[in-house]
Design an enzyme around this catalytic site. Structure first.
Site, mmCIF file in Angstrom:
data_model
loop_
_atom_site.group_PDB
_atom_site.id
_atom_site.type_symbol
_atom_site.label_atom_id
_atom_site.label_comp_id
_atom_site.label_asym_id
_atom_site.label_seq_id
_atom_site.Cartn_x
_atom_site.Cartn_y
_atom_site.Cartn_z
ATOM 1 C CG HIS A 44 -2.081 -0.917 1.016
ATOM 2 N ND1 HIS A 44 -2.598 -1.692 2.006
ATOM 3 C CD2 HIS A 44 -2.805 -1.221 -0.092
ATOM 4 C CE1 HIS A 44 -3.579 -2.431 1.528
ATOM 5 N NE2 HIS A 44 -3.715 -2.166 0.252
ATOM 6 C CB CYS A 98 4.095 -12.776 4.429
ATOM 7 S SG CYS A 98 5.077 -12.775 5.918
ATOM 8 C CG HIS A 126 -7.287 -7.421 5.524
ATOM 9 N ND1 HIS A 126 -6.334 -8.308 5.071
ATOM 10 C CD2 HIS A 126 -6.644 -6.255 5.719
ATOM 11 C CE1 HIS A 126 -5.172 -7.690 5.005
ATOM 12 N NE2 HIS A 126 -5.327 -6.444 5.397
ATOM 13 C CD GLU A 128 -3.431 -12.042 7.140
ATOM 14 O OE1 GLU A 128 -2.732 -11.016 7.177
ATOM 15 O OE2 GLU A 128 -3.645 -12.762 8.133
ATOM 16 C CB THR A 163 -0.548 -12.043 10.129
ATOM 17 O OG1 THR A 163 -0.802 -11.175 9.032
ATOM 18 C CG2 THR A 163 -0.631 -13.481 9.679
ATOM 19 C CB CYS A 195 2.802 -10.786 12.005
ATOM 20 S SG CYS A 195 4.398 -10.135 11.507
ATOM 21 C CG ASN A 225 1.303 -0.764 8.438
ATOM 22 O OD1 ASN A 225 2.271 -0.149 8.849
ATOM 23 N ND2 ASN A 225 1.212 -1.193 7.192
ATOM 24 C CB SER A 267 3.354 -0.411 3.118
ATOM 25 O OG SER A 267 2.713 0.651 3.781
#
Ligand code: SF4
Length: 288
Positions: A44, A98, A126, A128, A163, A195, A225, A267
């Protein structure tokens, strides 16, 4: 402001290992074989996407839009049906999922196969989480609150996480699951698939915020994030500037300051962070 401006970097900032690996894999593919379409933005961050576009990477919203001979799954991963469809279309696959996301997908698949109903702590929309749901083969639910779940007759429940969710919050979610379902529950499995990378950035930003007068958070405004990183800094009360690039820095912001901090979302590429540090140094002094 003046010669005495000290610029401090957060202990951990910028690209996480998963994103760095994904970008490197795309670059290697472009150098070796040329064109590739990524299923959604690889990161992103507009700067990264533009740089890769210059080398032959396009962004496709779905497999139907792919015109390149190869397609890349992003670090967020993808569902089983995406892999099947890539094969059906005869496209070459660059799988940058990942390894930490892969581990969560494996957990989702294995638990579902062992007969568990899999609850995923995460945002259903989302990418993921959509992928994780797909690996449960219809035996999963994604939610941020167990109260929103339907009545479940399952006696075997498993809980995993998106994660990037906060570890503490995930364990809080597990407690809520127990409170909601314990009378009928016979078997509960919990696999902590969070994560540590995202949390490490927040923690490092908090440490930095404690001893600087202002903090610059570098990253795209569409990066969740990075927005959260800026929010974390702001909550400490320190003046927080959320910037996408060095050009946005206004020299007036540094007026009267002697110590500023810099951090960046997972990112944000190194080159953008370096430019911010250079610009701050030019305005106020040398980087520490
Ligand atoms: Fe992988 Fe963690 Fe980075 Fe997500 S935040 S891509 S799980 S290293």
């Amino acid at each position: 402001m003046g010669d005495g401006l000290r610029i401090e970097l957060a202990r951990v900032y910028g690209f996480c290992p998963g994103v760095r690996r994904a970008v490197e894999m795309i670059e290697e593919h472009l150098a070796r074989e040329g064109r590739v379409a990524t299923l959604g933005a690889i990161v992103h961050n507009a700067r990264v996407v533009e740089t890769l576009a210059g080398k032959g990477a396009t962004v496709a919203r779905s497999l139907g839009e792919v015109e390149a001979p190869a397609v890349a799954i992003t670090a967020h991963g993808a569902g089983r049906e995406v892999y099947a469809e890539i094969e059906r279309r005869g496209l070459k696959l660059v799988d940058t999922t990942c390894p930490i996301v892969k581990r969560a997908q494996e957990a989702a698949r294995r638990l579902a196969e062992e007969g568990y109903t899999v609850l995923i702590y995460g945002e259903e929309a989302h990418p993921e989480v959509r992928g994780l749901l797909s690996w449960t083969k219809g035996k999963g639910y994604a939610t941020l609150s167990p109260q929103e779940l339907p009545e479940l007759s399952a006696k075997k429940l498993a809980v995993i996480s998106q994660t990037t969710k906060d570890r503490e919050a995930f364990w809080g979610f597990v407690q809520e699951v127990i409170s909601r379902f314990h009378p009928s529950l016979e078997d509960l499995r919990v696999v902590d698939t969070t994560c540590p990378e995202t949390g490490r950035r927040y923690q490092a930003a908090l440490e930095l915020a404690a001893h600087v007068q202002a903090i610059f958070v570098v990253g795209s405004r569409n990066s969740a994030n990075t927005r959260k990183l800026a929010e974390t800094c702001r909550k400490t009360g320190v003046s927080t500037y959320f910037i996408e690039s060095a050009e946005e820095i206004n020299s007036d912001w540094l007026s009267g300051l002697s110590r500023v901090g810099v951090t960046a979302g997972a990112s944000t590429p190194d080159e953008v962070i370096d430019q911010v540090i250079q610009r701050l140094s030019q305005i106020g002094g040398d980087a520490a």
